[in-house]
Design an enzyme around this catalytic site. Structure first.
Site, PDB file in Angstrom:
ATOM      1  N   CYS A   2     -38.978 -68.047  69.290  1.00  0.00           N
ATOM      2  CA  CYS A   2     -38.234 -68.216  70.517  1.00  0.00           C
ATOM      3  C   CYS A   2     -36.904 -67.493  70.424  1.00  0.00           C
ATOM      4  O   CYS A   2     -36.625 -66.771  69.466  1.00  0.00           O
ATOM      5  CB  CYS A   2     -37.986 -69.704  70.782  1.00  0.00           C
ATOM      6  SG  CYS A   2     -39.497 -70.699  70.778  1.00  0.00           S
ATOM      7  N   ARG A  50     -38.696 -69.990  75.328  1.00  0.00           N
ATOM      8  CA  ARG A  50     -39.805 -70.483  74.522  1.00  0.00           C
ATOM      9  C   ARG A  50     -41.019 -69.560  74.542  1.00  0.00           C
ATOM     10  O   ARG A  50     -41.465 -69.135  75.605  1.00  0.00           O
ATOM     11  CB  ARG A  50     -40.237 -71.868  75.021  1.00  0.00           C
ATOM     12  CG  ARG A  50     -41.304 -72.504  74.120  1.00  0.00           C
ATOM     13  CD  ARG A  50     -41.842 -73.798  74.681  1.00  0.00           C
ATOM     14  NE  ARG A  50     -42.734 -74.452  73.718  1.00  0.00           N
ATOM     15  CZ  ARG A  50     -43.662 -75.346  74.042  1.00  0.00           C
ATOM     16  NH1 ARG A  50     -43.816 -75.711  75.296  1.00  0.00           N
ATOM     17  NH2 ARG A  50     -44.423 -75.878  73.108  1.00  0.00           N
ATOM     18  N   ILE A  53     -46.314 -71.968  70.824  1.00  0.00           N
ATOM     19  CA  ILE A  53     -47.229 -71.760  69.696  1.00  0.00           C
ATOM     20  C   ILE A  53     -47.861 -73.087  69.258  1.00  0.00           C
ATOM     21  O   ILE A  53     -49.063 -73.179  69.050  1.00  0.00           O
ATOM     22  CB  ILE A  53     -46.488 -71.139  68.486  1.00  0.00           C
ATOM     23  CG1 ILE A  53     -45.798 -69.827  68.883  1.00  0.00           C
ATOM     24  CG2 ILE A  53     -47.443 -70.942  67.318  1.00  0.00           C
ATOM     25  CD1 ILE A  53     -46.723 -68.692  69.232  1.00  0.00           C
ATOM     26  N   ASN A  75     -35.548 -71.664  66.810  1.00  0.00           N
ATOM     27  CA  ASN A  75     -36.377 -70.459  66.765  1.00  0.00           C
ATOM     28  C   ASN A  75     -37.061 -70.413  65.412  1.00  0.00           C
ATOM     29  O   ASN A  75     -36.388 -70.405  64.379  1.00  0.00           O
ATOM     30  CB  ASN A  75     -35.489 -69.217  66.957  1.00  0.00           C
ATOM     31  CG  ASN A  75     -36.228 -67.922  66.668  1.00  0.00           C
ATOM     32  OD1 ASN A  75     -37.429 -67.815  66.907  1.00  0.00           O
ATOM     33  ND2 ASN A  75     -35.514 -66.931  66.157  1.00  0.00           N
ATOM     34  N   GLU A  77     -40.537 -71.591  62.765  1.00  0.00           N
ATOM     35  CA  GLU A  77     -41.586 -72.555  62.431  1.00  0.00           C
ATOM     36  C   GLU A  77     -41.186 -73.344  61.186  1.00  0.00           C
ATOM     37  O   GLU A  77     -40.748 -72.751  60.200  1.00  0.00           O
ATOM     38  CB  GLU A  77     -42.920 -71.857  62.145  1.00  0.00           C
ATOM     39  CG  GLU A  77     -43.474 -71.007  63.272  1.00  0.00           C
ATOM     40  CD  GLU A  77     -44.015 -71.802  64.448  1.00  0.00           C
ATOM     41  OE1 GLU A  77     -44.147 -73.042  64.309  1.00  0.00           O
ATOM     42  OE2 GLU A  77     -44.296 -71.195  65.499  1.00  0.00           O
ATOM     43  N   ASP A 100     -42.946 -79.252  65.685  1.00  0.00           N
ATOM     44  CA  ASP A 100     -42.086 -79.163  64.510  1.00  0.00           C
ATOM     45  C   ASP A 100     -40.616 -79.240  64.898  1.00  0.00           C
ATOM     46  O   ASP A 100     -39.770 -79.597  64.077  1.00  0.00           O
ATOM     47  CB  ASP A 100     -42.375 -77.883  63.717  1.00  0.00           C
ATOM     48  CG  ASP A 100     -42.276 -76.617  64.544  1.00  0.00           C
ATOM     49  OD1 ASP A 100     -42.332 -76.692  65.771  1.00  0.00           O
ATOM     50  OD2 ASP A 100     -42.151 -75.525  63.948  1.00  0.00           O
ATOM     51  N   ILE A 291     -52.495 -49.561  62.775  1.00  0.00           N
ATOM     52  CA  ILE A 291     -52.066 -48.335  63.447  1.00  0.00           C
ATOM     53  C   ILE A 291     -52.491 -47.160  62.579  1.00  0.00           C
ATOM     54  O   ILE A 291     -52.263 -47.151  61.367  1.00  0.00           O
ATOM     55  CB  ILE A 291     -50.539 -48.315  63.641  1.00  0.00           C
ATOM     56  CG1 ILE A 291     -50.126 -49.334  64.696  1.00  0.00           C
ATOM     57  CG2 ILE A 291     -50.055 -46.934  64.027  1.00  0.00           C
ATOM     58  CD1 ILE A 291     -50.543 -48.982  66.103  1.00  0.00           C
ATOM     59  N   SER A 363     -48.183 -61.275  58.267  1.00  0.00           N
ATOM     60  CA  SER A 363     -47.847 -59.963  57.713  1.00  0.00           C
ATOM     61  C   SER A 363     -47.772 -60.028  56.191  1.00  0.00           C
ATOM     62  O   SER A 363     -47.750 -61.108  55.604  1.00  0.00           O
ATOM     63  CB  SER A 363     -46.505 -59.472  58.270  1.00  0.00           C
ATOM     64  OG  SER A 363     -45.430 -60.081  57.579  1.00  0.00           O
ATOM     65  N   GLY A 364     -47.665 -58.859  55.568  1.00  0.00           N
ATOM     66  CA  GLY A 364     -47.505 -58.785  54.111  1.00  0.00           C
ATOM     67  C   GLY A 364     -46.082 -58.492  53.700  1.00  0.00           C
ATOM     68  O   GLY A 364     -45.844 -58.121  52.538  1.00  0.00           O
TER      69      GLY A 364
END
Length: 641
Positions: A2, A50, A53, A75, A77, A100, A291, A363-364
């Protein structure tokens, strides 16, 4: 994921202008297009945009405690919120949602400032406690989520997820901080806690800030730091097994979602490991996004496809033309302050692709820093062995002289490009590492700046950023030290900034299992020899993933998410570069030496030097001046009362 913003009168209870707060909130609409909310009472205003999720029906913000005396905008998690709810309920707290976010207000009531130490996740939040007349702000341990703030001359305190929300207030002075400019041209970003503007700051990772009405603003408080103890004497087999278990747990926590979820898959080791572990945690095919580039020198899509085929993912691939440079002004507006990592372009594109299919993507990011993956780590270790053979008092004059007289041979095979190594050898370990990662090294910055701008710096050198963190690192292990420096600087200022802005531009939440702080702490306990073995970086991660990923993915040379800057600047962007670097926008700042700007352009055009990184850095600074600094505060949108 958010966007948050707010206004706080530190001196009293002056009325918060709803129109102004609404304007600040709407400037971050892209961060949360699903809903918006405001809370206003005497002397306080909080705003929230917001992106839904978790708890889609009752998770609206601002969110309150039982008697509405505590209010939060958040903002990020909190991944361990399901563990914390029963503990807080046992203390008598009543929950009205399944989100949460509500954990934060009750954790504040139960544990006060120490509540952040209980949270496992990525977060930036602001909490108002009416009974204590206290505003409390906090940012996650590794700086995944951003938080800017400013104290205005009249005692008004502003905060927001992005700098644009502070600018939208209209009261923030747009005076550029010369020290921030020096950091930018050295590093490619403005390092925490500075921002590009003197009056605004970033709350540093793992810090909280407590403001009480009527009292002077206290300094931010650090609540966590990683310690590279290197004292875990586990063997390679056990460490590999434990790593797989820790990765599995971290990824499982980040797969909690009530909206479509997937992962980025570049074909590199980190993202491939995340996808492989995700596939083992769900029966449904994993959604993966990649990509590809039309230029084969920058294209990793075949390796991503290899992993996608192995795990039967729903794989989405978009090909991007190598001349995808139309985003320069868009990026300048997204980042709000100068930002020079050109991989922001493909990152923007992969987020754009992912949002067509999912709302949350894993992501990594963070793997190179914790596992020891960067090529520069191995080069630094080699230099350290050479440094240890000669004391600094001998190295400085010998290698300093060699560095000055040896030609800069960008065109030559890497073996003959010794100038940078010689220059690095003339420095201490920290100075040498700073030298190796600088976009414009100290001699170049001295030539770049005008005499008047050098005077405004008052002797400040961006090296101070690294010296500050090195003094607090608690280790003299060569690899651990530079890993610590990267966790405090590059990961936060470059990687996390890039991913946050690029993803939120498309209302996409990106989660970071390799930056779970408990995983980072465990990896910091392992000896450096298990991270880099010979010339093999990420040794432990690769060994741990051998049963799950092909050797062609694990052991191929690292490619990176790069774009062909050198060719752009000698071809399709040649005229644009000349206009930007020699035009009135940069000239009017009085910061730069025009003769040196002309040298950069002509030497690059001729092929004598590869100045693509310095030129891109200047190009993005010029774009910032046009798109942010010289752009007026937007008109207030209509607001419902």
């Amino acid at each position: 994921m958010c966007g948050i913003t707010g206004i706080f009168d530190t001196r009293g209870q002056r009325t918060v202008d709803r129109v102004v707060l609404h304007r600040m909130n709407e400037s971050q609409f892209h961060r949360g297009p699903d809903e918006g909310g405001l809370h206003i009472e005497p002397g306080v205003g909080l705003g929230h945009r917001r992106l839904s999720i978790i708890d889609l029906t009752t998770g609206q913000q601002p969110l309150y405690n039982e008697d509405q005396s505590v209010c939060v905008v958040f903002n990020g998690e909190i991944y361990n919120y399901q563990e914390l709810i029963p503990e807080l309920q046992a203390l008598g707290h009543i929950f009205h949602t399944r989100s949460d976010t509500e954990v934060i207000v009750h954790a504040w009531e139960a544990w006060g400032e120490q509540c952040v130490e209980r949270f496992r996740g990525m977060f930036a939040f602001a909490l108002w406690d009416r009974n204590r007349e206290t505003l409390f702000l906090a940012r996650d341990r590794l700086g995944v989520k951003p938080l800017f703030y400013a104290l205005l001359d009249d005692g008004t305190f502003l905060f927001g997820s992005e700098l644009k929300s502070l600018l939208a207030h209209g009261g923030l002075k747009r005076d550029i901080d010369p020290c921030a400019v020096e950091e930018y041209f050295a590093l490619g970003y403005v390092a925490e806690p500075r921002s590009i503007f003197k009056q605004a700051k970033k709350l540093s990772p793992a810090h909280s800030l407590l403001l009480r009405r009527g009292q002077p603003m206290a300094a931010p408080r650090e609540y966590w730091d990683v310690r590279f103890t290197l004292d875990n004497r586990t063997n390679e087999t056990d460490a590999s097994e434990e790593l797989r278990l820790r990765l599995e747990e971290s990824i499982r926590l980040r797969m909690i979602s009530e909206v479509p979820l997937g992962a980025f898959l570049s074909g590199g080791v980190d993202s491939s490991a995340v996808v492989a572990m995700m596939a083992g945690l769900t029966e449904a095919p994993v959604n993966t996004c990649s990509i590809g580039f039309s230029d084969p020198a920058f294209n990793e899509s075949e390796f991503a496809k290899m992993v996608a085929n192995r795990y039967h993912t729903n794989h989405h691939l978009d090909m991007v033309e190598s001349d995808d440079f139309d985003l320069i002004d868009t990026l300048a507006r997204l980042y709000d302050e100068p930002y020079a990592d050109s991989s922001a372009i493909p990152t923007y594109r992969v987020c754009q692709l992912a949002r067509k299919h999912v709302t949350v993507a894993l992501s990594g990011d963070g793997g190179d820093e914790s596992f020891g993956g960067y090529r520069r780590y191995r080069l630094h270790m080699m230099e350290e062995r050479m440094r240890s053979a000669l004391p600094l008092k001998l190295r400085r004059p010998i290698f300093g002289t060699l560095g000055k007289i040896y030609p800069k041979a960008d065109w030559a095979p890497r073996f003959f490009r010794a100038k940078t190594t010689f220059e690095g050898m003339a420095h201490t370990s920290v100075e040498g590492y700073f030298h190796s990662v600088s976009i414009l090294r100290a001699p170049m910055r001295k030539q770049l700046y005008s005499a008047s701008f050098k005077d405004s710096l008052g002797g400040y050198d961006a090296m101070e950023v690294f010296k500050y963190h090195a003094a607090r690192s608690g280790t003299d292990d060569p690899l651990a030290l530079i890993q610590y420096l990267d966790l405090k600087t590059y990961l936060v200022g470059d990687i996390n900034t890039k991913v946050d802005r690029a993803s939120m531009a498309h209302s996409l939440e990106v989660r970071e299992p390799l930056m779970d702080h408990t995983l980072v702490e465990w990896l910091a306990s392992l000896p450096s020899s298990i991270k880099i073995r010979g010339q093999e970086g990420k040794y432990l991660l690769k060994k741990a993933m051998e049963p799950r990923l092909p050797d062609d993915v694990l052991y191929r040379p690292k490619m990176g998410f790069a774009v062909p800057l050198a060719r752009w600047f000698r071809g399709p962007l040649k005229n644009r570069v000349r206009e930007a670097l020699l035009g009135s926008t940069l000239a009017d700042t009085g910061m730069f030496n025009r003769d040196y700007l002309e040298h950069l352009i002509s030497a690059h055009d001729s092929g004598a030097r590869d100045y693509s990184s310095p030129i891109w850095t200047l190009l993005m600074f010029e774009a910032f001046l046009r798109n942010v600094l010289h752009t007026p505060t937007p008109e207030s949108p209509k607001v419902a009362h």
